[in-house]
Design an enzyme around this catalytic site. Structure first.
Site, PDB file in Angstrom:
ATOM      1  N   GLY A 256       0.824  -1.206   0.000  1.00  0.00           N
ATOM      2  CA  GLY A 256       0.000   0.000   0.000  1.00  0.00           C
ATOM      3  C   GLY A 256       0.856   1.253   0.000  1.00  0.00           C
ATOM      4  O   GLY A 256       2.085   1.186  -0.165  1.00  0.00           O
ATOM      5  N   CYS A 263      -2.033   5.744  15.292  1.00  0.00           N
ATOM      6  CA  CYS A 263      -1.186   4.915  16.177  1.00  0.00           C
ATOM      7  C   CYS A 263       0.177   4.560  15.598  1.00  0.00           C
ATOM      8  O   CYS A 263       1.198   4.891  16.208  1.00  0.00           O
ATOM      9  CB  CYS A 263      -1.941   3.644  16.551  1.00  0.00           C
ATOM     10  SG  CYS A 263      -3.366   3.972  17.603  1.00  0.00           S
TER      11      CYS A 263
HETATM   12  P1  NAD Z   1      -8.851  10.794  20.967  1.00  0.00           P
HETATM   13  O1  NAD Z   1      -8.068  11.997  20.650  1.00  0.00           O
HETATM   14  O2  NAD Z   1      -9.907  10.316  20.015  1.00  0.00           O
HETATM   15  O3  NAD Z   1      -9.578  10.971  22.389  1.00  0.00           O
HETATM   16  C1  NAD Z   1      -8.939  11.466  23.529  1.00  0.00           C
HETATM   17  C2  NAD Z   1      -9.981  12.238  24.338  1.00  0.00           C
HETATM   18  O4  NAD Z   1      -9.419  12.595  25.594  1.00  0.00           O
HETATM   19  C3  NAD Z   1     -10.434  13.541  23.697  1.00  0.00           C
HETATM   20  O5  NAD Z   1     -11.840  13.521  23.535  1.00  0.00           O
HETATM   21  C4  NAD Z   1      -9.988  14.633  24.685  1.00  0.00           C
HETATM   22  O6  NAD Z   1     -10.873  15.716  24.738  1.00  0.00           O
HETATM   23  C5  NAD Z   1      -9.976  13.843  25.970  1.00  0.00           C
HETATM   24  N1  NAD Z   1      -9.162  14.430  27.053  1.00  0.00           N
HETATM   25  C6  NAD Z   1      -7.901  14.916  27.012  1.00  0.00           C
HETATM   26  N2  NAD Z   1      -7.499  15.320  28.226  1.00  0.00           N
HETATM   27  C7  NAD Z   1      -8.527  15.071  29.085  1.00  0.00           C
HETATM   28  C8  NAD Z   1      -8.724  15.250  30.494  1.00  0.00           C
HETATM   29  N3  NAD Z   1      -7.775  15.753  31.266  1.00  0.00           N
HETATM   30  N4  NAD Z   1      -9.908  14.891  31.018  1.00  0.00           N
HETATM   31  C9  NAD Z   1     -10.878  14.361  30.248  1.00  0.00           C
HETATM   32  N5  NAD Z   1     -10.738  14.157  28.917  1.00  0.00           N
HETATM   33  C10 NAD Z   1      -9.584  14.502  28.336  1.00  0.00           C
HETATM   34  O7  NAD Z   1      -7.779   9.646  21.237  1.00  0.00           O
HETATM   35  P2  NAD Z   1      -7.947   8.074  20.985  1.00  0.00           P
HETATM   36  O8  NAD Z   1      -7.752   7.770  19.543  1.00  0.00           O
HETATM   37  O9  NAD Z   1      -9.147   7.591  21.693  1.00  0.00           O
HETATM   38  O10 NAD Z   1      -6.623   7.546  21.742  1.00  0.00           O
HETATM   39  C11 NAD Z   1      -6.546   7.553  23.161  1.00  0.00           C
HETATM   40  C12 NAD Z   1      -5.331   6.735  23.557  1.00  0.00           C
HETATM   41  O11 NAD Z   1      -5.504   5.370  23.143  1.00  0.00           O
HETATM   42  C13 NAD Z   1      -4.026   7.201  22.907  1.00  0.00           C
HETATM   43  O12 NAD Z   1      -2.969   6.994  23.805  1.00  0.00           O
HETATM   44  C14 NAD Z   1      -3.885   6.262  21.719  1.00  0.00           C
HETATM   45  O13 NAD Z   1      -2.540   6.097  21.328  1.00  0.00           O
HETATM   46  C15 NAD Z   1      -4.434   4.962  22.294  1.00  0.00           C
HETATM   47  N6  NAD Z   1      -4.976   4.039  21.296  1.00  0.00           N
HETATM   48  C16 NAD Z   1      -5.716   4.510  20.248  1.00  0.00           C
HETATM   49  C17 NAD Z   1      -6.245   3.592  19.337  1.00  0.00           C
HETATM   50  C18 NAD Z   1      -7.052   4.073  18.155  1.00  0.00           C
HETATM   51  O14 NAD Z   1      -7.265   3.283  17.232  1.00  0.00           O
HETATM   52  N7  NAD Z   1      -7.526   5.318  18.122  1.00  0.00           N
HETATM   53  C19 NAD Z   1      -6.041   2.219  19.497  1.00  0.00           C
HETATM   54  C20 NAD Z   1      -5.310   1.788  20.599  1.00  0.00           C
HETATM   55  C21 NAD Z   1      -4.771   2.701  21.493  1.00  0.00           C
END
Ligand code: NAD
Length: 447
Positions: A256, A263
């Protein structure tokens, strides 16, 4: 069990809805008031298949609630997940864990004295120790314990990934945390899902090592695809041939335009930085990161070559903006690099994506947003497929060609065969399969 989740993004909301669905009492908390207002009114702030129905169901059953207030949200919770974002730091590529620490500070002020605080965000090894230090500093008499439970869900199939994961990894430092987490995941363990308890540092590193391994696998097949082009081999057969080896496996072996998403790019870079900090550089991952970055630029060059060496004043239709199908997430998407490189070379860009258009409008300028793939192809010199959405796999190539003014189709997901394209009057450029053997031999002799 009563559970609070700080951060209601892709991970927090999916986790919250799925935990509520297996019978827990969950409150999802976020500092983003608009996001919580949407959720309270029944709207989902991002696209994830099946999530809306699950949030509706669990909200109606009153097992899933929402709040912007940490203090009330965590009150009485046995487990408090931290699922906030950990984006790359602009200055140095290290991960920015300030939101995790800020959430830990907020939690320490209002959590029940015996709550278990669990990091679900992807965080560098040692972060749970630091969370523990912060909490002890802020609340010296608390009995709270800290665990690490990294998330492995994939956007686009996140609910199925939560309900039937390959494994659940839980890093703990003492027996109470182990007991509480066993109780939480008992409904999944009872269905046969493997639950692996480790140290917190093991759990933190497992997450990064898993993503880095998958990124290497993708990059490996992408480089093999380039070699296929030069040698006259077909990457589809090479991939199938090696994937049938059970030690290798067939997943993540599709060539791809380079890995993207929220991530893999940030997690591979963060792992490289961690390894450098510990004086144990990971050369393989360093190379993977730079090869992947280069690949996105190379894709623009490939498109330009397919367009006869220049795209100046040429209209290029880009089909697919999200980093993968079935999500609206454009974080780290190859489409963004490709579009910006083509614009630098004077191309006129028309785009279509089934779910990513709203977010794309906030990220892209000087592009025309189209109604569907045929509308995007209107009077285009070339059409480029960047993301393998189902709607593109089912396209009528004759109709596509009729909408275009040119006849160039660049398929960066190898959806269509040369025969499909030829029948529709299109000149196809794919990945790892398009240079005829005679040309490849001539190139080799000349070299
Ligand atoms: P995201 O940006 O979609 O969501 C994070 C949320 O946290 C946001 O809505 C933000 O407003 C909120 N936030 C930040 N600080 C805050 C606080 N102090 N109090 C309350 N809310 C707060 O992020 P995501 O994609 O859900 O990823 C979250 C974590 O999970 C990251 O570390 C990411 O690496 C990991 N992760 C993501 C995925 C994925 O596919 N998106 C998969 C596995 C792991």
């Amino acid at each position: 069990m009563k559970i609070a989740i700080i951060g209601s993004g892709y991970v927090g909301l999916v986790t919250g809805a799925c935990l509520a669905d297996i019978g827990h009492d969950v409150t999802c908390i976020d500092i983003d008031e608009e996001k919580i207002a949407m959720l309270v009114s029944g709207q989902i702030p991002f696209y994830e298949p099946g999530l809306e129905a699950l949030v509706m169901k669990t909200s109606a059953e009153n097992t899933l609630k929402f709040s912007t207030d940490v203090a009330t949200g965590v009150k009485g919770a046995e487990i408090i997940f931290i699922a906030v974002g950990t984006p790359p730091r602009r200055s140095d590529g290290h991960v920015d864990i300030s939101a995790v620490y800020s959430a830990a500070r907020q939690v320490s002020k209002s959590a029940d004295k015996s709550a278990l605080i669990v990091s679900k965000s992807t965080v560098p090894v040692g972060t749970s120790d630091e969370i523990e230090r912060i909490i002890r500093e802020e609340s010296p008499h608390a009995r709270v314990s800290i665990a690490s439970n990294p998330e492995f869900l994939r956007e686009g199939c996140a609910i199925a990934d939560f309900q039937q994961p390959d494994r659940i990894i839980i890093g703990v430092a003492e027996d109470n945390a182990r007991r509480v987490m066993s109780k939480l995941y008992q409904p999944l363990a009872a269905k046969g899902v493997p639950v692996l308890f480790t140290s917190r540092r093991d759990a933190e590193l497992i997450k990064y090592a898993a993503n880095a391994f998958l990124a290497v696998k993708i990059t490996f097949i992408n480089e093999i695809a380039d070699l296929c082009e030069a040698t006259g081999a077909d990457v589809a057969f090479v991939s199938k041939g090696i994937g049938l080896d059970s030690r290798i496996g067939s997943k993540f072996l599709q060539a791809g335009p380079g890995f993207g998403g929220s991530c893999f790019p940030k997690d591979t870079t963060a792992l490289v930085k961690t390894a450098q900090d510990f004086g144990r550089p990971l050369r393989l991952i360093e190379t993977t990161v730079s090869v992947n970055d280069q690949r996105k630029r190379n894709m623009a060059r490939k498109i330009i070559a397919a367009c006869g060496g220049s795209v100046r004043k040429k209209t290029i239709a880009i089909l697919g903006l999200t980093f993968k199908p079935n999500t609206d997430d454009l974080r780290g998407a190859p489409s963004l690099d490709i579009i910006s490189a083509l614009q630098d070379q004077g191309a006129i860009i028309q785009v279509f994506d089934p779910k990513g258009m709203d977010i794309a409008k906030t990220l892209l300028s000087d592009v025309t947003f189209s109604r569907d793939p045929y509308d995007a192809a209107h009077k285009a010199d070339a059409v480029v497929i960047v993301t393998e959405w189902d709607i593109f796999c089912k396209m009528d190539l004759g109709k596509l060609r009729a909408a275009m003014s040119g006849d160039t189709l660049v398929d960066l997901r190898n959806i269509f065969s040369a025969a499909d394209a030829t029948r529709a009057g299109l000149q196809l450029t794919g990945l790892g399969r398009q240079i005829p053997l005679a040309t490849a031999k001539a190139t080799r002799v000349a070299a």
